[in-house]
Write an enzyme that holds these catalytic residues in place. Structure first.
Site, PDB file in Angstrom:
ATOM      1  N   CYS A 145      65.146  65.355 -34.184  1.00 23.62           N
ATOM      2  CA  CYS A 145      66.107  64.977 -33.160  1.00 23.62           C
ATOM      3  C   CYS A 145      66.679  63.598 -33.465  1.00 23.62           C
ATOM      4  CB  CYS A 145      65.444  64.961 -31.787  1.00 23.62           C
ATOM      5  SG  CYS A 145      64.589  66.492 -31.382  1.00 23.62           S
ATOM      6  N   ARG A 163      71.190  65.587 -37.034  1.00 25.29           N
ATOM      7  CA  ARG A 163      69.740  65.707 -36.881  1.00 25.29           C
ATOM      8  C   ARG A 163      69.347  66.797 -35.879  1.00 25.29           C
ATOM      9  NH1 ARG A 163      67.006  61.255 -38.995  1.00 25.29           N
ATOM     10  NH2 ARG A 163      65.187  61.867 -37.774  1.00 25.29           N
ATOM     11  N   TRP A 177      66.974  68.868 -31.642  1.00 22.98           N
ATOM     12  CA  TRP A 177      66.663  70.072 -32.409  1.00 22.98           C
ATOM     13  C   TRP A 177      65.391  70.635 -31.783  1.00 22.98           C
ATOM     14  CZ3 TRP A 177      62.704  72.083 -35.474  1.00 22.98           C
ATOM     15  CH2 TRP A 177      63.044  73.185 -36.259  1.00 22.98           C
ATOM     16  N   ASN A 198      61.420  61.986 -30.500  1.00 26.67           N
ATOM     17  CA  ASN A 198      61.593  62.799 -31.706  1.00 26.67           C
ATOM     18  C   ASN A 198      60.208  63.027 -32.301  1.00 26.67           C
ATOM     19  OD1 ASN A 198      62.396  64.005 -34.128  1.00 26.67           O
ATOM     20  ND2 ASN A 198      62.807  62.037 -35.102  1.00 26.67           N
ATOM     21  N   GLY A 199      59.837  64.265 -32.506  1.00 24.15           N
ATOM     22  CA  GLY A 199      58.519  64.567 -33.055  1.00 24.15           C
ATOM     23  C   GLY A 199      57.858  65.704 -32.297  1.00 24.15           C
ATOM     24  N   GLU A 258      69.474  77.100 -55.885  1.00 23.52           N
ATOM     25  CA  GLU A 258      70.219  76.159 -55.039  1.00 23.52           C
ATOM     26  C   GLU A 258      71.526  76.778 -54.546  1.00 23.52           C
ATOM     27  OE1 GLU A 258      71.453  72.656 -53.048  1.00 23.52           O
ATOM     28  OE2 GLU A 258      69.530  73.589 -53.522  1.00 23.52           O
ATOM     29  N   LYS A 299      72.531  77.347 -50.575  1.00 19.88           N
ATOM     30  CA  LYS A 299      73.739  76.817 -49.952  1.00 19.88           C
ATOM     31  C   LYS A 299      74.476  77.917 -49.188  1.00 19.88           C
ATOM     32  CE  LYS A 299      73.200  73.053 -50.138  1.00 19.88           C
ATOM     33  NZ  LYS A 299      71.864  73.164 -50.551  1.00 19.88           N
ATOM     34  N   GLU A 327      72.536  78.813 -46.011  1.00 13.28           N
ATOM     35  CA  GLU A 327      72.528  77.750 -45.013  1.00 13.28           C
ATOM     36  C   GLU A 327      73.795  77.715 -44.177  1.00 13.28           C
ATOM     37  OE1 GLU A 327      70.077  73.877 -46.424  1.00 13.28           O
ATOM     38  OE2 GLU A 327      71.757  74.414 -47.719  1.00 13.28           O
ATOM     39  N   HIS A 336      63.064  93.569 -63.034  1.00 15.60           N
ATOM     40  CA  HIS A 336      61.716  93.766 -62.503  1.00 15.60           C
ATOM     41  C   HIS A 336      61.740  93.954 -60.987  1.00 15.60           C
ATOM     42  CE1 HIS A 336      59.691  92.992 -66.299  1.00 15.60           C
ATOM     43  NE2 HIS A 336      60.545  92.009 -66.489  1.00 15.60           N
ATOM     44  N   LYS A 355      69.328  67.975 -40.411  1.00 16.44           N
ATOM     45  CA  LYS A 355      69.381  67.321 -41.710  1.00 16.44           C
ATOM     46  C   LYS A 355      68.023  66.800 -42.165  1.00 16.44           C
ATOM     47  CE  LYS A 355      71.534  65.565 -45.251  1.00 16.44           C
ATOM     48  NZ  LYS A 355      72.109  66.462 -46.249  1.00 16.44           N
TER      49      LYS A 355
END
Length: 615
Positions: free
Chosen positions: A2, A27, A73, A99-100, A488, A492, A495, A511, A610
């Site tokens: 957050c 955040r 968040w 935050n936490g 990567e 992207k 996301e 495979h 983020k």
């Protein structure tokens, strides 16, 4: 995860807080709220983004020189108005943002309910503010002492800001495992508090980063009073911010992500500036100098990271083993801390994080330190928790990255890891002098090659994006140095466009994943020139035989892979070892344009934040 903003001083608090919340919205953006004190504490909070809160506050009483703000968040409790921060104590005399995660909130809540407390939300935060008030009333102590006693009784992570109507000129803050920074006004006339420096840089360059288990009392006109939860007095360490306001604005781009993609020529150059001397054939990294011998003699090097940083670590594994001939393991930090890993004092652990605040990576660092390993950090934020927790390290100098999906962080991290591998290889004598100088020259040319790619490929990538924007699945294939790039690229796309995508080593396709190939399946193949080029061409033919649609990233001038592909994106030729720095750029742009065409929020994708400061 957050975002926290607070202010106390002579200015109006609300405009400072709301602007800060916008800057911290990366955040978390499930809900937002503010608390302002004018004889009474007024809390305004709403589900949704900061703009929704602004509409809600219109016409309400917002005059106050002290206030706290929060963008959330969600961890405990679904995103709604009730669970949004700030939260009141039972009497509404105290308000708090957090935050936490308070891990033992459930038994604390149960005990508080027995004592008559009633809760309005499902959050762990409301439990903590009730606990603080309960201790203050029961023990007859000051608010700061109640905060200290409460924090001694909680398990978990926190960055908190507490305000009380009974002390209308003071904010109390504390942190453990979640970031918190204090901006100091001239002569302590005002204080700015935030989760990171972006809301503060506009007002002051003088900051104090709180350490774990520290508590600060902030009253304008008085020195910052700092202590820890054991009641030991501390002296604040004032630092100068290395951040410009212009760096956190969009600069004419539609989205931060696009701006940050286009900043990569500069961010890569900044990451090797002063460290790379092509003419003299020198690589120097002052931040690891004291531990260089330890790294050269290491029995193994372990990279710990999460998400995009983990992919950078995979590239680092190829580089370190190829150039320095040191065994490397790459670990998800979130798994490393729980699987009882074998670590000893001859190991070197390299922790990679954009923010320098990633909770899982910090926990992995502490575990490795407890076993006697040497810890090296690679992060972007000066003064961050990881930079303070490690023995040594190197900053990436990428500049602020606001878009939730990392782009320039990846290439900056790979650049720094390349410098480390080159330095170690040169010192260990595992790279011939001619090869060493060739790679230095080639690395020095990478920013110009990326600029050329950005100047000439965007329209082609937009056209390809328009063809595949409605696809349900994507497959990304790479080999050797480009396998981590495939991972990567897939990340992207997932996301920011919410399209399911998977990255694989190209040879592994047969495979299992080849069963997915049909005429509806787009397959992105990184087919740049290198030792495995012919093998990748064979993998392309295998996909074509099953009617898959090939989007190939190929080296300029290549004919074979380009002719086999349905769509091709050409990139400048470079050494295979450095190919991730160039081949990842088209994949970033592809994901960006597809997401925009699908109407997705590129900078703030759903469910993500983020800086992952909670488990």
């Amino acid at each position: 995860m957050c975002g926290i903003v607070a202010y106390v001083g002579k200015k109006q608090a609300y405009p400072i807080i709301i602007k800060g919340l916008h800057r911290l919205e990366y955040r978390g953006y499930d809900s937002a709220g503010v608390a302002l004190l004018k004889e009474e504490i007024f809390i305004y909070k709403k589900k949704g983004k900061v703009s929704v809160l602004e509409q809600h506050v219109e016409g309400k009483n917002i005059e106050s020189c002290i206030g706290i703000g929060h963008t959330r968040w969600a961890t405990h409790g679904e995103p709604n108005d009730e669970n949004a921060h700030p939260h009141f104590s039972g009497s509404t005399d105290i308000a708090m943002i957090h935050n936490g995660i308070i891990e033992n909130y459930a038994p604390l809540k149960k005990e508080l309910i027995k004592r008559g407390h009633q809760f309005l939300s499902e959050t762990d935060t409301e439990v903590l503010v009730h606990l603080i008030e309960d201790i203050q009333q029961k023990e007859k102590v000051t608010l700061v002492e109640a905060v200290r006693m409460a924090l001694n009784g909680v398990i978990g992570a926190y960055a908190i800001v507490v305000m009380s109507k009974n002390d209308p000129e003071t904010l109390i803050i504390a942190k453990k495992s979640s970031p918190l920074v204090v901006g100091l006004g001239e002569n302590n006339s005002e204080f700015f508090i935030a989760s990171d420096a972006t809301p503060i840089v506009e007002y002051t360059k003088n900051v104090v980063y709180l350490e774990d288990e520290e508590i600060a009392v902030l009253t304008p006109g008085k020195e910052m009073h700092l202590m820890n939860i054991k009641k030991q007095e501390k002296t604040p360490y004032i630092q100068q911010l290395e951040l410009n306001l212009e760096a956190i604005e969009k600069g004419g781009f539609e989205h931060f992500m696009l701006k940050e993609i286009y900043e990569q020529p500069r961010s890569i150059r900044d990451s090797f500036r002063g460290r790379l001397n092509v003419n003299d054939g020198i690589v120097s990294l002052g931040g690891i100098l004291d531990y260089e011998q330890k790294m050269m003699n290491a029995q193994r090097i372990i990279f710990v990271a999460c998400g995009t940083s983990w992919h950078a670590g995979l590239v680092g594994e190829y580089l370190f083993e190829d150039l320095a001939r040191i065994p490397v393991e790459v670990e998800y930090a979130s798994e490393f801390r729980y699987r009882n890993p074998i670590i000893n004092e001859n190991d070197v652990v390299i922790a990679i994080s954009q923010s320098g605040e990633t909770a899982d990576t910090l926990a992995a660092i502490e575990l490795a330190k407890s076993k006697g390993a040497t810890i090296i950090g690679v992060c972007n934020v000066v003064g961050s928790s990881i930079s303070r927790a490690t023995h040594g390290g190197s900053y990436t100098h990428a500049g602020p990255e606001i878009g939730v999906a990392s782009t320039k962080a990846f290439t900056a991290q790979v650049t720094v890891l390349t410098l480390m591998a080159l330095r170690l290889g040169f010192k260990r004598g595992t790279i011939p002098q001619s090869r060493f100088r060739q790679l230095l020259s080639e690395l020095n040319s990478i920013p110009d090659k990326i600029q050329k790619l950005l100047n000439h490929s965007d329209e082609n990538i937009k056209c390809i994006s328009s063809v595949f924007k409605e696809a349900k699945n994507f497959l990304y294939l790479g080999r050797n140095y480009t396998f981590p790039v495939a991972l990567e690229g897939a990340l992207k796309l997932k996301e920011i466009s919410y399209i399911h995508a998977e990255g694989y080593p190209a040879a592994e396709m047969k495979h299992g994943p080849i069963a997915l190939i049909d005429e509806e399946m787009p397959v992105v193949v990184i087919a740049v020139k290198g030792a495995s080029y012919e093998k990748v061409v064979s993998n392309i033919q295998e996909v074509k035989a099953r009617r898959g649609k090939i989007i190939a990233v190929v080296t300029e001038g290549d004919v074979l892979a380009k002719d086999l592909a349905d769509y091709a994106i050409e990139v400048p030729e470079t050494d295979e070892l450095l190919s991730p720095l160039i081949s990842v750029i088209p994949l970033q742009l592809l994901s960006y344009h597809i997401a925009v065409m699908r109407g997705c929020n590129v900078d703030q994708p759903r469910n993500l934040a983020k800086s992952v400061t909670v488990e």
